[in-house]
Write a protein that holds these residues in place. Structure first.
Motif, short mmCIF file in Angstrom:
data_model
loop_
_atom_site.label_atom_id
_atom_site.label_comp_id
_atom_site.label_asym_id
_atom_site.label_seq_id
_atom_site.Cartn_x
_atom_site.Cartn_y
_atom_site.Cartn_z
N GLN A 18 0.81 -1.21 0.00
CA GLN A 18 0.00 0.00 0.00
C GLN A 18 0.85 1.26 0.00
OE1 GLN A 18 -1.95 0.17 3.94
NE2 GLN A 18 -0.13 -0.82 4.75
N HIS A 19 0.19 2.38 -0.33
CA HIS A 19 0.86 3.67 -0.22
C HIS A 19 0.48 4.32 1.11
CE1 HIS A 19 -3.06 5.18 -1.52
NE2 HIS A 19 -2.92 4.58 -2.69
N GLN A 20 1.18 5.40 1.43
CA GLN A 20 1.00 6.05 2.73
C GLN A 20 -0.42 6.54 2.93
OE1 GLN A 20 3.50 6.50 5.29
NE2 GLN A 20 1.59 6.87 6.39
N SER A 80 4.56 3.41 8.73
CA SER A 80 5.52 3.12 7.67
C SER A 80 6.91 3.07 8.27
CB SER A 80 5.47 4.21 6.60
OG SER A 80 6.58 4.10 5.73
N ASN A 103 10.22 3.29 2.58
CA ASN A 103 9.64 3.42 1.24
C ASN A 103 10.12 2.29 0.33
OD1 ASN A 103 8.30 5.82 1.87
ND2 ASN A 103 10.05 7.10 1.30
N ASN A 153 7.40 3.69 -6.22
CA ASN A 153 6.28 4.51 -6.68
C ASN A 153 5.78 3.84 -7.94
OD1 ASN A 153 5.43 6.98 -8.68
ND2 ASN A 153 4.74 7.26 -6.58
N SER A 199 2.93 12.99 -6.13
CA SER A 199 2.95 11.52 -6.02
C SER A 199 3.30 11.03 -4.62
CB SER A 199 3.96 10.94 -7.01
OG SER A 199 3.71 11.35 -8.32
N TYR A 238 1.33 8.66 -2.56
CA TYR A 238 1.10 7.36 -3.19
C TYR A 238 2.37 6.51 -3.30
CZ TYR A 238 -3.08 9.95 -4.41
OH TYR A 238 -4.22 10.71 -4.35
N VAL A 239 3.40 6.91 -2.56
CA VAL A 239 4.63 6.10 -2.50
C VAL A 239 4.33 4.84 -1.69
CG1 VAL A 239 6.95 5.96 -1.53
CG2 VAL A 239 6.23 8.02 -2.78
N ASN A 240 4.65 3.69 -2.24
CA ASN A 240 4.41 2.43 -1.54
C ASN A 240 5.40 2.26 -0.39
OD1 ASN A 240 2.43 2.01 -3.39
ND2 ASN A 240 3.23 0.08 -4.18
N SER A 260 7.81 1.12 -12.64
CA SER A 260 7.90 1.52 -11.23
C SER A 260 9.29 2.07 -10.96
CB SER A 260 7.62 0.33 -10.30
OG SER A 260 6.30 -0.13 -10.48
N ALA A 265 11.40 4.20 -4.82
CA ALA A 265 10.93 5.42 -4.15
C ALA A 265 11.95 6.02 -3.20
CB ALA A 265 9.63 5.11 -3.39
#
Length: 286
Positions: A95-97, A113, A116, A119, A233, A236-238, A276, A279
Motif C-alpha cells: 500500500q501507499h502512505q 511506515s 519506502n 512509486n 505523487s 502514493y509512494v508504496n 515503477s 521510491a
C-alpha cells in the motif's frame, strides 16, 4: 622396561589430552552451529498478488543475515492491514502512505511506515481503444471502490482532462464530488482486484500497478494513460508497514535496509519494465 612404561604412559597422556581437546572443539563447534540455528528468525510479510520477484532478491540477502522472510499472500486490499494489526503477520508491503493513513483512521489502528519501496503510477487500460482521446461520450469506466484508490483514480481522470472534481475533496474525492463530466462518463466502482477482470465489460478501467502486472500488462507500455510522477505523487509512494510498537525493531529495520539497495532497484526496473521507480531514491528512505 621401566623407561618403556614411562614413555608409553606419557604417550597415552598426550593422546588423551589431544582427544579431549578435539572433543571440546567439536562440542564448541556443534554448540556454535546449534546457536546459529536458534538465532535464525522468521519474519512474516503480507503481500498482495502473486508477483514476488522483487522480494525474492531481498529474501536471498536476508537469509545470509539469519532472517527467514516468509510470504503471506492476500487477494484483497482490505486484508493485509487487518492481519498486521491482529499480529497474524509481522510486516506488510502492498500500500501507499495515504491508504495506510485512511485505514488507521477508519479502524482505530496504529500502523506505521518503516520504509519506502516503490512509486507505481496508476494507469488507465482498455481493450477497446488505444488512446485516451478515443474515449466516447457515455463510455463506461471502472475505478477502485475504496476511498483512497477510488479518489486517486478520479484525480487521474481529472489529470487526463476527462472530468473535474471539487477541490475541497483534496486527495479523497468520490463520484459525488465530480463537478464536470463533459463526456458523461459512466463511472463504475469495483473492488480493486476486479478492475482488471472488468476490461471486457467496460471501455476503460483504472488498475493499480500491481494488479495490472499480475494481469499480464506492462504499465509503461500497455496503459493508454499513466499517472505522472511528481511532487503530488508522495502520498502514493508504496511502503513497508509495521505495528507502532515495532517501528524500531532491529530485525525489521534490516528488512528495510535489504530492500533499499541497488540490487533491488535493478530488479524493480527489470520486472516492471521501467513502470515503477525505487521510491527511496526519489522521496527518501522513509
Amino acid at each position: 622396561m621401566k623407561k618403556w612404561l614411562k614413555l608409553t604412559t606419557a604417550a597415552l597422556a598426550v593422546l588423551a589430552f589431544a582427544t579431549g581437546c578435539g572433543n571440546q572443539a567439536g562440542t564448541k563447534e556443534s554448540a556454535s552451529s546449534e546457536s546459529s540455528k536458534q538465532e535464525e528468525v522468521t519474519v512474516k510479510l503480507g503481500l498482495i498478488g502473486a508477483d514476488t520477484d522483487v522480494w525474492d532478491s531481498v529474501k536471498d540477502r536476508l537469509k545470509e543475515e539469519g532472517i527467514n522472510l516468509e510470504y503471506v499472500q492476500f487477494t484483497e486490499y482490505s486484508q493485509p492491514n487487518t492481519a498486521l494489526a491482529n499480529g497474524d503477520i509481522d510486516l506488510n508491503s502492498f500500500q501507499h502512505q495515504y491508504f495506510l493513513d485512511n485505514f488507521n483512521s477508519e479502524h482505530g489502528t496504529d500502523l506505521v511506515s518503516i520504509g519506502n519501496t516503490v512509486n507505481a503510477p496508476l494507469g488507465i487500460y482498455s481493450e477497446k481503444i488505444k488512446d485516451i482521446k478515443e474515449l466516447k461520450d457515455g463510455a463506461k469506466v471502472a475505478i477502485p471502490n475504496d476511498v483512497t484508490n477510488g479518489g486517486r483514480a478520479l484525480l487521474l481522470l481529472q489529470t487526463a482532462g476527462l472530468i473535474k472534481v471539487d477541490e475541497a475533496a483534496k486527495q479523497a474525492p468520490t463520484v459525488s464530488d465530480i463537478t464536470e463530466n463533459p463526456k458523461n462518463l459512466d463511472i463504475t466502482e469495483l473492488e480493486a482486484s476486479q478492475t482488471a477482470r472488468a476490461l471486457q465489460d467496460v471501455d476503460a478501467s483504472i488498475i493499480n500497478s500491481g494488479m495490472a502486472v499480475d494481469a499480464g500488462f506492462i504499465p509503461s507500455e500497455d496503459a493508454i494513460y499513466l499517472e505522472p510522477v511528481d511532487d503530488t505523487s508522495r502520498p502514493y509512494v508504496n511502503i513497508i508497514a509495521a505495528r507502532k510498537e515495532d517501528e524500531n525493531n532491529e530485525v525489521y529495520q534490516k528488512v528495510v535496509a535489504a530492500y533499499q539497495t541497488d540490487e533491488t532497484a535493478k530488479v524493480i526496473d527489470e520486472t516492471s519494465k521501467g513502470s515503477s521507480i525505487p521510491a527511496w531514491e526519489t522521496f527518501g528512505t522513509k
